[in-house]
Scaffold this active site. Sequence first.
Site, short mmCIF file in Angstrom:
data_model
loop_
_atom_site.label_atom_id
_atom_site.label_comp_id
_atom_site.label_asym_id
_atom_site.label_seq_id
_atom_site.Cartn_x
_atom_site.Cartn_y
_atom_site.Cartn_z
N PHE A 70 43.58 37.22 11.37
CA PHE A 70 42.48 37.38 11.04
C PHE A 70 42.72 38.93 10.14
O PHE A 70 42.35 38.71 8.57
CB PHE A 70 40.89 37.15 11.57
CG PHE A 70 40.31 37.65 11.22
CD1 PHE A 70 39.40 36.81 10.31
CD2 PHE A 70 39.35 38.99 10.55
CE1 PHE A 70 38.10 36.86 9.80
CE2 PHE A 70 38.00 39.25 10.20
CZ PHE A 70 37.79 38.11 9.14
N ASP A 104 47.23 46.61 26.39
CA ASP A 104 47.99 47.37 25.68
C ASP A 104 49.31 47.38 25.34
O ASP A 104 49.65 46.61 26.82
CB ASP A 104 48.20 49.26 26.09
CG ASP A 104 49.74 49.46 24.67
OD1 ASP A 104 48.76 48.87 23.54
OD2 ASP A 104 50.48 49.88 24.90
N GLU A 112 46.84 42.78 24.12
CA GLU A 112 46.96 43.19 23.18
C GLU A 112 48.23 42.54 22.92
O GLU A 112 48.83 43.08 23.01
CB GLU A 112 46.69 44.19 22.69
CG GLU A 112 47.45 44.85 21.11
CD GLU A 112 47.86 45.97 21.09
OE1 GLU A 112 48.67 45.79 19.49
OE2 GLU A 112 48.38 46.50 21.98
N ASN A 116 48.57 53.58 12.09
CA ASN A 116 49.73 53.00 11.81
C ASN A 116 50.12 52.64 10.60
O ASN A 116 51.70 53.10 9.62
CB ASN A 116 50.24 52.01 12.79
CG ASN A 116 50.84 52.41 13.98
OD1 ASN A 116 50.60 53.39 14.72
ND2 ASN A 116 50.47 51.32 14.78
N HIS A 159 42.99 50.59 15.99
CA HIS A 159 43.55 52.29 15.50
C HIS A 159 44.40 52.04 15.59
O HIS A 159 45.22 52.60 14.64
CB HIS A 159 43.71 52.54 16.95
CG HIS A 159 44.11 52.12 17.86
ND1 HIS A 159 43.64 51.28 19.13
CD2 HIS A 159 45.60 52.81 18.36
CE1 HIS A 159 44.92 50.62 19.32
NE2 HIS A 159 46.00 51.06 19.18
#
Length: 634
Positions: A335, A273, A308, A407, A402
């Site tokens: 993308f 993360d 990420e 978000n 997610h």
Amino acid sequence: MTLAMRAEAALSGSWAPRLGARPEGQGVRFSVWAPEAHALEVVVERGGREAPLAKGPDGIFEALVPGVRAGDLYRYRVDGRGPFPDPASRFQPEGVHGPSEVIDAEAFAWTDAGWRGVDSSKLVLYELHVGTFTREGTFAGVTRKLEFLRDLGVTAVEIMPIADFAGTRNWGYDGVDLFAPCHRYGRPDDLRCLVDEAHRLGLGVFLDVVYNHFGPVGNYALEFSPHYLSTRECDWAACVNLDGPNSEFVVEFFLENALHWVHEYHIDGLRLDATHALHDSKPVHFLERLARRVHEATPSRPTLVIAEDHRNLDTMIRPAWAGGWNLDGVWADDFHHQVRRLVAGDNEGYYRDYSGETPDLAETINQGWYYTGQDSIHLAEPRGTDPVGLPALKFVITLQNHDQIGNRAFGDRLNQAIDPASYRSASALLLICPHTPLLFMGQEWAADTPFLYFTDHAEDLGRVVTEGRRREFRHFLAFVAPESREAIPDPQAPSTFEDSRLDWAQAGREPHASTLRLYRRLLALRRELGPASRSPEDFEAQALDPGTVLLRRGGPGEGRLLAISRLKGEGPIDLAGQIESELDVGLAWSVVLTTEDPEFAPEGRRPPIDLRRMSPVVHFSGPCTVIFRAEPRP
């Protein structure tokens, strides 16, 4: 065993965990790092037993305590304070504030000896949240759905963070017991059963881990040493200490955590993360060390590391011989942002950096990411590096994940923002691209259940989280007025969590069932295509008009495939002059599928296609992807 010996053991392929409570002979060996402490005792609940641990030169307290066994509950007393749970606890049956449980990691009867891991060139990831993926919200619930995922055509599930956290519900990014699977989801062996069954079915299992910060409640590691945390702050909390005083042991703590998932749970890959918040100024970066240790941990099968990271840093995914850190992939959000801007029109926040125009989308596909050093309006600084030469499979791309759903203020999905035909066409483009695709749970049937941001903190902290969540959207036009922000679901409300659970009944009824058939067919076609090299002869995207992208897979001759994705608008597309003439000579074109075929779109409009000429002509009446296969003429 010193830290150097521990590292050498890990590199040799053997698993020698230094931390935690491990059954050994007729007792249990307890080990914990507390460099500033003078005295440390383990307190075992059964019989009220206490035993001192001896301090070693590296600050690790250790003792083999006879008569203790797997299943016993224990805590540590540090210089008379406590008792506290183990920072390397393998299980917290009563939650993060309760005692730790001794777990025998070697007792599980694995059946996956023949498992050889996931082929990274065929990787298709499926991201899920254990608590909302099924009505049960458990590891066992996920296990019962693995056959569905195998039949869908994905090759690995990616589980959002499961490290135990305070409260009853959480995304998982507030974990504090990093070695302990969340007790709300089941016991450690329930997770092992999940992985074992996945391997039996031919599926890999990836785990999302958070190494940039600890959650705000229940981090008892700080009772043993303040050195776990840095003086730096990230967006969520204090960063972990990777390069400050006593950081070498902190680094080893996180490396051991990564290896524990690989060895004790047979995990096939880790998704790290927010690696931009892993601050390390040492000559060899933490990520490079982690990738090397994980890769070398399992000689008989590949174990992958994916990050990420929004920085578009080529160093992260270049091989070690080229000066890189040798990670196996990175989330390439460009993308998603280009497609979302094009099909849904989003233009606020980080979407300001994207035109949503088809030439930019084609360039993003060809490069792997769009930003290679240009100035970012959103960040007010240059962003990105040149990815030239990097294979497409190193870039993990998505239409939904997610973050990109959760978000959003109301947790709404892409299929709720655009018409079904556009969604089908964008889905085809995603899965025909040679990059590594990631699906988010329910995407394959265009689920209309939201995935909201949810928490369960104590009242004072919960109020701060709720206020902060709503304040995040104050700069968006739809939420300028305070009353509009009040309509944003409260993360603390149980209903916010419950509303985020998938409704599996949707998958069997229209229009969802048709979308599911499309995803299964596209994933089958992807398998037929096989992996693509980085060579421009192997794949290339180009913009045909403001609403259409052409993607070519395969070189001249048999097996060549073309996907024409009209993402918006209508009108004819004539491929004459759009593809290199020398590649067309002697080829006969046939239609593999269109995303508006009746089996995928009962109310769809399949475009008329003229195959009488050398190059096809498609008469689009709206969004649709048409996939052609070229074969030598008789």
